[in-house]
Scaffold this active site. Structure first.
Site, PDB file in Angstrom:
ATOM      1  N   CYS A 125      13.204  -7.519   0.163  1.00  8.38           N
ATOM      2  CA  CYS A 125      13.503  -6.698   1.348  1.00  8.38           C
ATOM      3  C   CYS A 125      14.049  -7.504   2.516  1.00  8.38           C
ATOM      4  O   CYS A 125      14.572  -6.931   3.466  1.00  8.38           O
ATOM      5  CB  CYS A 125      12.265  -5.937   1.778  1.00  8.38           C
ATOM      6  SG  CYS A 125      11.725  -4.776   0.526  1.00  8.38           S
ATOM      7  N   HIS A 261      13.692  -4.043   8.894  1.00  8.26           N
ATOM      8  CA  HIS A 261      13.679  -3.510   7.527  1.00  8.26           C
ATOM      9  C   HIS A 261      12.970  -2.159   7.550  1.00  8.26           C
ATOM     10  O   HIS A 261      11.937  -1.996   8.191  1.00  8.26           O
ATOM     11  CB  HIS A 261      12.951  -4.496   6.612  1.00  8.26           C
ATOM     12  CG  HIS A 261      12.649  -3.933   5.266  1.00  8.26           C
ATOM     13  ND1 HIS A 261      13.619  -3.392   4.457  1.00  8.26           N
ATOM     14  CD2 HIS A 261      11.466  -3.808   4.586  1.00  8.26           C
ATOM     15  CE1 HIS A 261      13.054  -2.969   3.341  1.00  8.26           C
ATOM     16  NE2 HIS A 261      11.757  -3.201   3.396  1.00  8.26           N
ATOM     17  N   ASN A 292      13.227   3.360   1.571  1.00  5.42           N
ATOM     18  CA  ASN A 292      13.330   1.897   1.586  1.00  5.42           C
ATOM     19  C   ASN A 292      14.329   1.470   0.504  1.00  5.42           C
ATOM     20  O   ASN A 292      14.044   1.567  -0.679  1.00  5.42           O
ATOM     21  CB  ASN A 292      11.936   1.304   1.324  1.00  5.42           C
ATOM     22  CG  ASN A 292      11.937  -0.208   1.249  1.00  5.42           C
ATOM     23  OD1 ASN A 292      12.989  -0.838   1.176  1.00  5.42           O
ATOM     24  ND2 ASN A 292      10.749  -0.793   1.251  1.00  5.42           N
TER      25      ASN A 292
HETATM   26  C1  COA Z   1       2.116   3.281   0.846  1.00  4.35           C
HETATM   27  C2  COA Z   1       1.607   3.766   2.180  1.00  4.35           C
HETATM   28  C3  COA Z   1       2.577   4.775   2.784  1.00  4.35           C
HETATM   29  C4  COA Z   1       0.268   4.448   1.988  1.00  4.35           C
HETATM   30  O1  COA Z   1      -0.227   4.878   3.243  1.00  4.35           O
HETATM   31  P1  COA Z   1      -1.750   4.569   3.647  1.00  4.35           P
HETATM   32  O2  COA Z   1      -1.947   5.191   4.946  1.00  4.35           O
HETATM   33  O3  COA Z   1      -1.950   3.084   3.558  1.00  4.35           O
HETATM   34  O4  COA Z   1      -2.531   5.306   2.530  1.00  4.35           O
HETATM   35  P2  COA Z   1      -3.811   4.809   1.713  1.00  4.35           P
HETATM   36  O5  COA Z   1      -3.362   3.992   0.551  1.00  4.35           O
HETATM   37  O6  COA Z   1      -4.797   4.211   2.672  1.00  4.35           O
HETATM   38  O7  COA Z   1      -4.409   6.166   1.186  1.00  4.35           O
HETATM   39  C5  COA Z   1      -4.968   7.112   2.095  1.00  4.35           C
HETATM   40  C6  COA Z   1      -5.417   8.309   1.301  1.00  4.35           C
HETATM   41  O8  COA Z   1      -4.263   9.006   0.817  1.00  4.35           O
HETATM   42  C7  COA Z   1      -4.314   9.106  -0.619  1.00  4.35           C
HETATM   43  N1  COA Z   1      -2.961   8.934  -1.121  1.00  4.35           N
HETATM   44  C8  COA Z   1      -2.344   7.805  -1.525  1.00  4.35           C
HETATM   45  N2  COA Z   1      -1.083   8.081  -1.885  1.00  4.35           N
HETATM   46  C9  COA Z   1      -0.897   9.386  -1.683  1.00  4.35           C
HETATM   47  C10 COA Z   1       0.185  10.247  -1.844  1.00  4.35           C
HETATM   48  N3  COA Z   1       1.383   9.818  -2.278  1.00  4.35           N
HETATM   49  N4  COA Z   1       0.029  11.542  -1.520  1.00  4.35           N
HETATM   50  C11 COA Z   1      -1.140  12.016  -1.063  1.00  4.35           C
HETATM   51  N5  COA Z   1      -2.225  11.236  -0.893  1.00  4.35           N
HETATM   52  C12 COA Z   1      -2.095   9.941  -1.199  1.00  4.35           C
HETATM   53  C13 COA Z   1      -5.236   7.998  -1.056  1.00  4.35           C
HETATM   54  O9  COA Z   1      -5.835   8.330  -2.280  1.00  4.35           O
HETATM   55  C14 COA Z   1      -6.240   7.966   0.068  1.00  4.35           C
HETATM   56  O10 COA Z   1      -7.172   9.032  -0.112  1.00  4.35           O
HETATM   57  P3  COA Z   1      -8.726   8.877   0.348  1.00  4.35           P
HETATM   58  O11 COA Z   1      -8.673   8.640   1.827  1.00  4.35           O
HETATM   59  O12 COA Z   1      -9.307  10.174  -0.051  1.00  4.35           O
HETATM   60  O13 COA Z   1      -9.241   7.692  -0.410  1.00  4.35           O
HETATM   61  C15 COA Z   1       1.452   2.586   3.180  1.00  4.35           C
HETATM   62  O14 COA Z   1       0.352   1.775   2.800  1.00  4.35           O
HETATM   63  C16 COA Z   1       2.652   1.724   3.285  1.00  4.35           C
HETATM   64  O15 COA Z   1       3.734   2.179   3.620  1.00  4.35           O
HETATM   65  N6  COA Z   1       2.505   0.419   3.064  1.00  4.35           N
HETATM   66  C17 COA Z   1       3.577  -0.528   3.205  1.00  4.35           C
HETATM   67  C18 COA Z   1       4.566  -0.286   2.134  1.00  4.35           C
HETATM   68  C19 COA Z   1       5.744  -1.146   2.258  1.00  4.35           C
HETATM   69  O16 COA Z   1       6.145  -1.464   3.330  1.00  4.35           O
HETATM   70  N7  COA Z   1       6.277  -1.520   1.131  1.00  4.35           N
HETATM   71  C20 COA Z   1       7.486  -2.210   0.980  1.00  4.35           C
HETATM   72  C21 COA Z   1       7.451  -3.490   1.645  1.00  4.35           C
HETATM   73  S1  COA Z   1       9.042  -4.081   1.750  1.00  4.35           S
END
Ligand code: COA
Length: 336
Positions: A125, A261, A292
Site C-alpha cells: 500500500c 493511502h 482500497n
Molecule cells: C477491517 C475493519 C474495517 C474492521 O473494523 P473494526 O471496527 O476494527 O471491527 P472489529 O474487527 O473490531 O469488529 C467489530 C464487530 O463487528 C463484527 N464484524 C466484523 N466484520 C464485520 C462485517 N464485515 N460486517 C458486520 N460485522 C462485522 C465483529 O465480529 C465484531 O463483532 P462483536 O463486537 O460482536 O465481536 C478495520 O479494522 C480496519 O479497517 N482496519 C484497517 C484495515 C486496513 O487498513 N487494511 C489495509 C491496510 S493497507
C-alpha cells in the site's frame, strides 16, 4: 596499466517535479449491498466502519498491465510529453499476474516507451509513495530525466469474498504520474521505514509454494488483523507525516491537500485530528467510491481532488502511504 579511480556521471538537475497525472477506473461498480450476503454484514456497517460505499472491479480484460497502460497514456497526455522521451518506467504493484515478464516492461512496450528502463516495485500500500522517492532518486542522480510511475492493482483476484474482515475493503484500478527533472525542486525528502515484525498483520493466506503442494485449499488470498493494522496506522503514521512536512521545509499551513493511502475513512479522520491540519487543507476521501486499491490509491485520490476542482497544479500536497510489510512512506510534493 593506469588505475582509473574517477568516472564520468550524468549532469544532475536541481530537482524533480510531477508534471502529468492519469487514471483508469474499471467500469464495473460493486455496491456494498452486493457483498453483504456472503459475509453477514450490512451497507450501514461497512459505511460506518470503513467509509466505503462502493468500489470498482476489473473485468476479465482489465489486467494490471492494461489498466496501467490506460492510466499511463492519460498521464503522458497530461504532461504533454512523448512516450519515446521517457527514460524509466516503474510499476508499483502487488497483484501483477506473472512473475516474469514484469508489468513495467509490458507497459513500456505497449505505450511506446522504447527508450526506457523498466522495473516493478512492490511495497504494497505504500508502493506509490516509494515509487515517487525512487523516481526522484533516479532523476537527481542524472540516470533519468523523465520517469513514468504507475500504481496498478487487481486486488479482487486475491480477496476471499466470504471473509468478512476483508471482502468489502478492496478495489481495482490504476493511476500514473510523469515525474521530470526540474530546475527547481518540488518533491520533498521521503520519510520511510518498515516493521517486518508486524508483517503477519497483513499477509497472504498461504505462500505460493504451499498452495502448489496442495491445491485443494483456498486460492491464496489477503488475510488481515484489521484492528492491529488500524491501531498501528493511527498510532504511528502521524509522526511520519509530520516529519515529511518538516523535512520539506514547510509547515502544515503551507499544504493545500493531504492525500493519505485510502485504507479506511476512520484512519484518515484520526490522522487528520492527530496532524491538526488547518481547515483549508483538503483531505482526500476517494475510498468512499474506490475502496482500497493498494498502490493505486494515492494517484486515484489525487486525480479525484483535481477533477473536483479542490486542488490545482502546483499546490502542495502531503502524500502518506502505509500498509503491508508493514511499510510506510511519506513526502510533500507539488501536485501535477
Ligand atoms: C477491517 C475493519 C474495517 C474492521 O473494523 P473494526 O471496527 O476494527 O471491527 P472489529 O474487527 O473490531 O469488529 C467489530 C464487530 O463487528 C463484527 N464484524 C466484523 N466484520 C464485520 C462485517 N464485515 N460486517 C458486520 N460485522 C462485522 C465483529 O465480529 C465484531 O463483532 P462483536 O463486537 O460482536 O465481536 C478495520 O479494522 C480496519 O479497517 N482496519 C484497517 C484495515 C486496513 O487498513 N487494511 C489495509 C491496510 S493497507
Amino acid at each position: 596499466m593506469n588505475a582509473i579511480n574517477e568516472l564520468k556521471s550524468n549532469p544532475r538537475p536541481a530537482g524533480a517535479r510531477l508534471t502529468g497525472l492519469g487514471t483508469y477506473r474499471p467500469k464495473k461498480i460493486v455496491k456494498n449491498e452486493e457483498l453483504v450476503a456472503a459475509i453477514d454484514s450490512s451497507d450501514e456497517w461497512i459505511r460506518e466502519r470503513s467509509g466505503i460505499k462502493e468500489r470498482r472491479m476489473a473485468s476479465d480484460d482489465d489486467t494490471v498491465v492494461s489498466m496501467g497502460v490506460a492510466a499511463s497514456r492519460a498521464a503522458i497526455k497530461d504532461a504533454n510529453v512523448d512516450a519515446s522521451e521517457i527514460d524509466l518506467v516503474i510499476c508499483s504493484t502487488a497483484t501483477h499476474d506473472t512473475l516474469t515478464p514484469h508489468a513495467s516492461a509490458l507497459i513500456a512496450s505497449e505505450i511506446g516507451a522504447t527508450n526506457a528502463g523498466a522495473h516493478d516495485l512492490n511495497a504494497a500500500c505504500s508502493g506509490f509513495s516509494y515509487g515517487v522517492a525512487e523516481s526522484f532518486a533516479q532523476i537527481v542522480s542524472g540516470n533519468a530525466r523523465k520517469v513514468l510511475l504507475v500504481g496498478s492493482e487487481r486486488m479482487h483476484d486475491f480477496i476471499n469474498f466470504n471473509d468478512r474482515t476483508t471482502a468489502f475493503l478492496f478495489g481495482d484500478g490504476a493511476g500514473a504520474v510523469i515525474i521530470e527533472a526540474s530546475d527547481t525542486n518540488c518533491i520533498g525528502p521521503v520519510v520511510w521505514g518498515s516493521d517486518g515484525s508486524q508483517s503477519e498483520a497483513i499477509k497472504m493466506s498461504v505462500p505460493w509454494h504451499d498452495y502448489k503442494r496442495d491445491t485443494s485449499q483456498p486460492f491464496p488470498h489477503v488475510q488481515m488483523a484489521g484492528q492491529q493494522v488500524f491501531r498501528w496506522a493511527v498510532g504511528s503514521m502521524a509522526p511520519i507525516a509530520l516529519a515529511a512536512i518538516h523535512e520539506a521545509g514547510v509547515t502544515p499551513s503551507d499544504l493545500k491537500a493531504f492525500i493519505p493511502h485510502q485504507a479506511n475513512m476512520r484512519i484518515t479522520d484520526a490522522l487528520v485530528r492527530e496532524l491538526q491540519l488547518p481547515d483549508h487543507v483538503v483531505i482526500a476521501r476517494d475510498i468512499e467510491v474506490s475502496g482500497n486499491t493498494t498502490a493505486a490509491t494515492i494517484p486515484l485520490a489525487m486525480a479525484a481532488l483535481r477533477e473536483s476542482g479542490a486542488v490545482s497544479r502546483g499546490d502542495l500536497a502531503l502524500l502518506l502511504g502505509f500498509g503491508g510489510g508493514l511499510a510506510y512512506s511519506a513526502q510533500v510534493v507539488c501536485l501535477p
